[in-house]
Design an enzyme around this catalytic site. Structure first.
Site, PDB file in Angstrom:
ATOM      1  N   SER A  21       0.923  -1.037  -0.237  1.00  0.00           N
ATOM      2  CA  SER A  21      -0.173   0.499  -0.020  1.00  0.00           C
ATOM      3  C   SER A  21       1.043   1.136  -0.023  1.00  0.00           C
ATOM      4  O   SER A  21       1.456   1.159   1.495  1.00  0.00           O
ATOM      5  CB  SER A  21      -1.080  -0.289   1.530  1.00  0.00           C
ATOM      6  OG  SER A  21      -1.573   1.030   1.356  1.00  0.00           O
ATOM      7  N   LYS A  62      -1.002  -1.006  -4.447  1.00  0.00           N
ATOM      8  CA  LYS A  62      -2.094  -0.286  -4.009  1.00  0.00           C
ATOM      9  C   LYS A  62      -1.484   1.316  -3.999  1.00  0.00           C
ATOM     10  O   LYS A  62      -0.729   1.608  -2.547  1.00  0.00           O
ATOM     11  CB  LYS A  62      -3.294  -0.783  -3.166  1.00  0.00           C
ATOM     12  CG  LYS A  62      -4.207   0.373  -2.006  1.00  0.00           C
ATOM     13  CD  LYS A  62      -4.463  -0.473  -1.239  1.00  0.00           C
ATOM     14  CE  LYS A  62      -4.913  -0.309   0.302  1.00  0.00           C
ATOM     15  NZ  LYS A  62      -5.759  -0.521   1.637  1.00  0.00           N
ATOM     16  N   LYS A  82      -2.890   4.949  -2.880  1.00  0.00           N
ATOM     17  CA  LYS A  82      -3.544   6.029  -1.588  1.00  0.00           C
ATOM     18  C   LYS A  82      -4.279   7.436  -2.511  1.00  0.00           C
ATOM     19  O   LYS A  82      -3.671   7.795  -2.926  1.00  0.00           O
ATOM     20  CB  LYS A  82      -2.800   6.416  -0.331  1.00  0.00           C
ATOM     21  CG  LYS A  82      -2.753   5.118   0.510  1.00  0.00           C
ATOM     22  CD  LYS A  82      -4.288   4.852   1.076  1.00  0.00           C
ATOM     23  CE  LYS A  82      -3.744   3.584   2.230  1.00  0.00           C
ATOM     24  NZ  LYS A  82      -4.976   3.527   2.403  1.00  0.00           N
ATOM     25  N   ASP A 123      -7.232   3.068  -3.528  1.00  0.00           N
ATOM     26  CA  ASP A 123      -8.195   2.824  -1.972  1.00  0.00           C
ATOM     27  C   ASP A 123      -8.031   4.702  -1.352  1.00  0.00           C
ATOM     28  O   ASP A 123      -6.900   5.655  -1.333  1.00  0.00           O
ATOM     29  CB  ASP A 123      -7.153   2.972  -1.374  1.00  0.00           C
ATOM     30  CG  ASP A 123      -7.899   2.881   0.006  1.00  0.00           C
ATOM     31  OD1 ASP A 123      -8.761   2.421   0.439  1.00  0.00           O
ATOM     32  OD2 ASP A 123      -6.920   1.922   0.877  1.00  0.00           O
ATOM     33  N   GLU A 159     -11.172   0.988  -3.218  1.00  0.00           N
ATOM     34  CA  GLU A 159     -11.531   0.818  -1.943  1.00  0.00           C
ATOM     35  C   GLU A 159     -11.996   1.862  -1.494  1.00  0.00           C
ATOM     36  O   GLU A 159     -11.671   3.221  -1.507  1.00  0.00           O
ATOM     37  CB  GLU A 159     -10.026   0.200  -1.622  1.00  0.00           C
ATOM     38  CG  GLU A 159     -10.187  -0.147  -0.082  1.00  0.00           C
ATOM     39  CD  GLU A 159      -8.986  -0.683   0.411  1.00  0.00           C
ATOM     40  OE1 GLU A 159      -7.833  -1.258  -0.159  1.00  0.00           O
ATOM     41  OE2 GLU A 159      -8.834  -0.691   2.124  1.00  0.00           O
ATOM     42  N   ASP A 174     -14.019  -1.310   2.933  1.00  0.00           N
ATOM     43  CA  ASP A 174     -13.321  -1.079   3.733  1.00  0.00           C
ATOM     44  C   ASP A 174     -13.340  -0.684   5.525  1.00  0.00           C
ATOM     45  O   ASP A 174     -14.625  -1.506   5.776  1.00  0.00           O
ATOM     46  CB  ASP A 174     -11.354  -0.337   3.697  1.00  0.00           C
ATOM     47  CG  ASP A 174     -10.691  -0.436   5.240  1.00  0.00           C
ATOM     48  OD1 ASP A 174     -11.038  -1.100   5.615  1.00  0.00           O
ATOM     49  OD2 ASP A 174      -9.327  -0.138   4.576  1.00  0.00           O
ATOM     50  N   LYS A 206     -10.819  -6.491   7.859  1.00  0.00           N
ATOM     51  CA  LYS A 206      -8.718  -6.540   8.601  1.00  0.00           C
ATOM     52  C   LYS A 206      -9.908  -7.161   9.899  1.00  0.00           C
ATOM     53  O   LYS A 206     -10.633  -6.281  10.472  1.00  0.00           O
ATOM     54  CB  LYS A 206      -9.350  -5.114   8.896  1.00  0.00           C
ATOM     55  CG  LYS A 206      -8.488  -4.122   7.295  1.00  0.00           C
ATOM     56  CD  LYS A 206      -8.147  -3.198   7.659  1.00  0.00           C
ATOM     57  CE  LYS A 206      -8.002  -2.319   6.351  1.00  0.00           C
ATOM     58  NZ  LYS A 206      -7.615  -0.075   6.904  1.00  0.00           N
ATOM     59  N   GLY A 248      -3.962  -4.463   6.114  1.00  0.00           N
ATOM     60  CA  GLY A 248      -3.836  -4.382   7.570  1.00  0.00           C
ATOM     61  C   GLY A 248      -3.636  -2.792   7.776  1.00  0.00           C
ATOM     62  O   GLY A 248      -4.673  -1.626   7.233  1.00  0.00           O
TER      63      GLY A 248
HETATM   64  O1  OSB Z   1      -7.155   2.071   4.232  1.00  0.00           O
HETATM   65  O2  OSB Z   1      -6.428  -0.099   4.469  1.00  0.00           O
HETATM   66  C1  OSB Z   1      -6.464   1.552   4.220  1.00  0.00           C
HETATM   67  C2  OSB Z   1      -3.509   1.826   6.812  1.00  0.00           C
HETATM   68  C3  OSB Z   1      -4.051   2.506   7.293  1.00  0.00           C
HETATM   69  C4  OSB Z   1      -5.141   2.965   8.090  1.00  0.00           C
HETATM   70  C5  OSB Z   1      -5.727   1.953   6.496  1.00  0.00           C
HETATM   71  C6  OSB Z   1      -5.448   1.785   5.685  1.00  0.00           C
HETATM   72  C7  OSB Z   1      -3.849   1.582   5.773  1.00  0.00           C
HETATM   73  C8  OSB Z   1      -3.121   0.755   4.384  1.00  0.00           C
HETATM   74  C9  OSB Z   1      -1.761   0.270   4.917  1.00  0.00           C
HETATM   75  O3  OSB Z   1      -3.543   0.963   3.730  1.00  0.00           O
HETATM   76  C10 OSB Z   1      -2.055  -1.437   4.463  1.00  0.00           C
HETATM   77  C11 OSB Z   1      -0.900  -2.259   5.283  1.00  0.00           C
HETATM   78  O4  OSB Z   1      -0.899  -2.252   6.761  1.00  0.00           O
HETATM   79  O5  OSB Z   1      -0.033  -2.052   4.744  1.00  0.00           O
HETATM   80 MG    MG Z   2      -8.493   0.946   3.179  1.00  0.00          MG
END
Ligand code: OSB
Ligand code: MG
Length: 373
Positions: free
Chosen positions: A138, A164, A166, A191, A216, A241, A265, A294
């Site tokens: 991510s 992924k 952001k 995401d 996402e 999510d 999660k 995660g």
């Molecule tokens: O939205 O998936 C999410 C990390 C912190 C808060 C929200 C998210 C995330 C990640 C990281 O996308 C996923 C990871 O732990 O590598």
């Molecule tokens: Mg997410």
């Protein structure tokens, strides 16, 4: 399992991230989170993690709320008494509404303890079937497109095979298109962490020709109905999510057809038992794709993600990267490392299958408490 719980310890740890992690809701440089250590009368120990953070951005929970709820409501019903296992714990605290990450932290520690007492791996205890799990990375919001391309490149060099990005309004089409042009075959997704509304549908429609695996959580968490409408109006599949905190939410999302895909999660839904229920519903009953997400967990929380990703219904790469993607040093031995085929190996040893380095836990602990009978 039937044990007398002798003590529960909670640790607030603060660990610097190797690079800042920026999302549509903010930037995190240091991971502040909570670890839980449960010890039973015979001396066996279970570890868990409640991956909250300092502020209520991803979820309403914070380090302080989780600390309060663990200390005052979740731990007292089990300390100094005999308990049968994670299910028994959940029953005893069923009056507690919300606070799912706090609850998950203690529940996970009890799963580790249960597996250790049975001499089985966590994977075997929950019915996982895989030896390796496919993972991705991510990528946080970067200062610009150049930086995004460089960061993605470095992850691809390290062996990650699904990326992924952001996104947020104004940082969406541009980075996604640049990565797509540089890597036409890459398994790519985005995401938004709930940063869009149906009114800005054109910004999301602009992503439809990029061959993304999914978008996402485009809309706010409580908007299952709006997600259903958006799903009908976009080509790219949607993934939920934040919207799914329980099996009840998953039932509604399926009934409304809010999304094809689910990012499951364990911490968000209150632990592994609820995760197993959601897994069975979404994957086995509804036949829809699911993967494990995660929350920048330490190596302890990561073990539960890997075990969950070994379940048969997890059919897409999970957001579980290696320890060195997050931290200079991890709290477990061996640290989590990426295999050449873009997977992580599922441990076979008892419980979480990695050793918790208590001296490292101590090193990063800023506050500790112990609850005894
Ligand atoms: O939205 O998936 C999410 C990390 C912190 C808060 C929200 C998210 C995330 C990640 C990281 O996308 C996923 C990871 O732990 O590598
Ligand atoms: Mg997410």
């Amino acid at each position: 399992m039937r044990v007398l719980v002798r003590s529960v310890e909670i640790f607030h740890v603060a660990m610097g991230l190797v690079e800042p992690f920026e999302t549509s809701f903010g930037v995190e440089n240091v991971r502040n989170t909570i670890l839980i250590r449960v010890e039973e009368r015979g001396g066996e120990v279970g570890w868990g993690e409640a991956p909250v953070s300092v502020g209520p951005w991803y979820s309403p929970e914070t380090v302080s709320t989780a600390w309060h709820v663990l200390r005052d409501f979740l731990t007292p019903p089990i300390v100094g008494s005999e308990i049968e296992g994670p299910e028994d714990f959940l029953e005893r605290v069923s009056r507690v509404r919300g606070h799912r990450m706090a609850r998950a932290g203690l529940e996970l520690a009890l799963w580790d303890l249960k597996a250790k007492l049975e001499g089985k791996s966590l994977r075997d205890v929950i019915g996982g079937t895989k030896e390796r799990v496919q993972v991705g990375v991510s990528v946080g919001i970067q200062p610009g497109v150049e930086e995004t391309l460089r960061v993605v490149e470095s992850y691809l060099d390290r062996g990650y095979r699904r990326v992924k990005l952001k996104i947020r309004p104004g940082w969406d089409r541009q980075p996604a298109q640049a990565v797509r042009e540089a890597h036409p075959e890459l398994r790519l997704m985005v995401d938004a962490n709930g940063a869009y509304t149906l009114a800005s549908i054109e910004r999301l429609r602009a992503l439809d020709d990029l061959g993304l695996m999914m978008i996402e959580q485009p809309l706010r968490p409580r908007n299952l109905l709006a997600h259903a409408e958006l799903a009908r109006r976009l080509e790219t599949p949607l993934c939920l999510d934040e919207s799914v905190e329980s099996v009840d939410d998953a039932v509604e999302a399926l009934q409304l057809d809010s999304a094809l895909i689910l990012n499951l999660k364990p911490a968000r839904v209150g632990g592994l038992l609820e995760s197993l229920r959601i897994h069975d519903l979404w994957a086995a009953s509804a036949g829809r794709p699911l993967w494990i997400g995660g929350l920048l967990e330490t190596g302890i929380g990561r073990a539960f993600l890997v075990a969950a990703a070994s379940l048969p219904g997890v059919t897409m790469p999970s957001d579980i990267s290696a320890s060195d993607r997050y931290y200079e040093e991890d709290l477990v031995e061996p640290p989590w490392s990426l295999n050449g085929d873009g997977t992580l190996s599922v441990p076979r040893g008892p419980g979480i299958g990695v050793e918790v380095l208590e001296d490292k836990v101590e090193k990063y602990t800023v506050r500790r408490d112990e609850i005894r009978a």
